[in-house]
Design an enzyme around this catalytic site. Structure first.
Site, short mmCIF file in Angstrom:
data_model
loop_
_atom_site.label_atom_id
_atom_site.label_comp_id
_atom_site.label_asym_id
_atom_site.label_seq_id
_atom_site.Cartn_x
_atom_site.Cartn_y
_atom_site.Cartn_z
CB CYS A 19 -4.46 -11.31 4.41
SG CYS A 19 -3.29 -11.40 3.04
CD GLN A 53 5.05 -6.28 6.08
OE1 GLN A 53 5.83 -5.45 5.59
NE2 GLN A 53 3.88 -6.54 5.53
#
Length: 376
Positions: A320, A178
């Site tokens: 996820c 990220q």
């Protein structure tokens, strides 16, 4: 449809897709093959790897191509732990890791490793004093995300590196998935760093683990040769080329992209903070691309469903993560299980428009009053 889930997956840039198709059609040979087509493909692979290494300011030999950040995290965490098992079986991590890291740690714990989780400060960063206290001679791994995928918190990687320097058997793994394209990141600070281009306009199905060149990892995939001994499999030349293009565009345009997202994020925060039952969970120093919030009394999954019904895509925790469970990251910061259950995430990109933000805010206002009964 209004797409506000860029931290889960970013649409592929047309230039990236074009590069993939061009390379796939131009280089038919397997880079491992010992004939002209293979040698040509191998030469192109080396050229692409050198370009990626130059952008990341690392040695080309340190780059390991993977199927994504999940594989890269598994290789780093399991590979480092297994290689250094003669030095110790103590690992330090956090509650804000991506599931590919936390699940790898659970697997290692079942093999007899001891896992300590660092607490978070109120600003979302790890407690450095607690890290210093937990570090010991048999600590072989510290794993910390550069940017948390749920809150957007930027972690103090440089200070963590400095603390670990005093423990020669300890290695540092950083999940920078990220971070790349959003903030400057120094790859020399960690022993291993994972990333995936589908977070910044690249294709799914590829990723990179950057490994310090003098570091030995135990592979998790065994088989035929590849670009490295640490990861078997036929080198995916076209995917590597597409990754290079996506990374080059993301880094070249990083400043302008971030500037655009900053403006949109500020508008969102100002508007949402006006609602008395809304709590902004992302700390002030978080990347502007990620905004985590909770609406009191409304489960995050319910808010996601209601927004989805109106054509607005947001997420609850990481894509996820296991559905229905509280956000570990939000709970770590808020210490409130309801706040963690009610949390959800908006994530932005340079592709997000002001018109989309206005449309989202209009629909949120209607849902807020409908679901909470707060008509003030």
């Amino acid at each position: 449809m209004i797409y506000l889930d860029y931290a889960a997956n970013h649409p592929v840039d047309p230039a990236v897709l074009q590069r993939f198709c061009s390379v796939e059609q131009t280089f038919p040979g397997n880079p491992n093959s010992r004939h002209e087509a293979g040698r040509t493909a191998s030469g192109e692979m080396q050229k692409i790897t050198a370009l990626i290494a130059e952008m990341l300011d690392v040695d080309p030999a340190s780059i390991i191509y993977t199927s994504g950040a999940t594989e890269a995290n598994n290789l780093a965490v399991k590979g480092l732990a297994r290689t250094t098992r003669h030095c110790g079986r103590h690992i330090i991590s956090t509650a804000i890791e991506h599931p590919s890291v936390s699940a790898s740690l659970t697997w290692l714990q079942e093999q007899g490793y001891e896992i300590d989780l660092l607490p978070l400060r109120t600003d979302g960063t790890v407690d450095l004093e607690e890290l210093e206290y937990l570090l010991r001679k048999d600590t072989v791994l510290v794993t910390i995300p550069a940017v948390d995928s749920e809150l957007g918190t930027v972690q103090p990687i440089r200070q963590i590196r400095e603390l670990i320097q005093n423990f020669p058997n300890c290695h540092l793994h950083v999940d920078a998935t990220q971070a790349v394209g959003r903030i400057p990141f120094d790859f020399s600070l960690a022993d291993t760093v994972s990333l995936a281009p589908h977070k910044f306009g690249g294709l799914n199905g590829c990723g990179i683990l950057v490994k310090r060149t003098d570091l030995v990892l135990e592979p998790i995939l065994h088989g035929g040769g590849s670009t490295t001994i640490y990861r078997s499999g036929t080198p995916a030349l076209a995917l590597a080329a597409s990754l290079e293009t996506a990374m080059r565009l993301a880094l070249e345009e990083q400043d302008s992209r971030v500037s655009h997202v900053l403006e949109l994020s500020a508008k969102l925060k100002k508007a949402l903070s006006a609602y008395p039952l809304v709590r902004i969970n992302s700390p002030a120093g978080a990347v502007p691309h990620i905004l985590n919030l909770s609406v009191e009394g409304i489960r995050g999954a319910e808010m996601q469903r209601q927004l989805d019904r109106k054509g607005i895509c947001v997420s609850v925790k990481s894509a996820c993560s296991v559905e229905g469970t509280p956000s570990r990251a939000v709970f770590a910061v808020s210490k409130n299980r309801n706040t963690a259950r009610n949390s959800w995430r908006i994530s932005l990109s340079h592709l997000t428009t002001e018109q989309e933000i206005d449309a989202f805010l209009k629909q949120f206002d209607l849902l807020y009053h409908e679901l909470t009964g707060d008509n003030k």
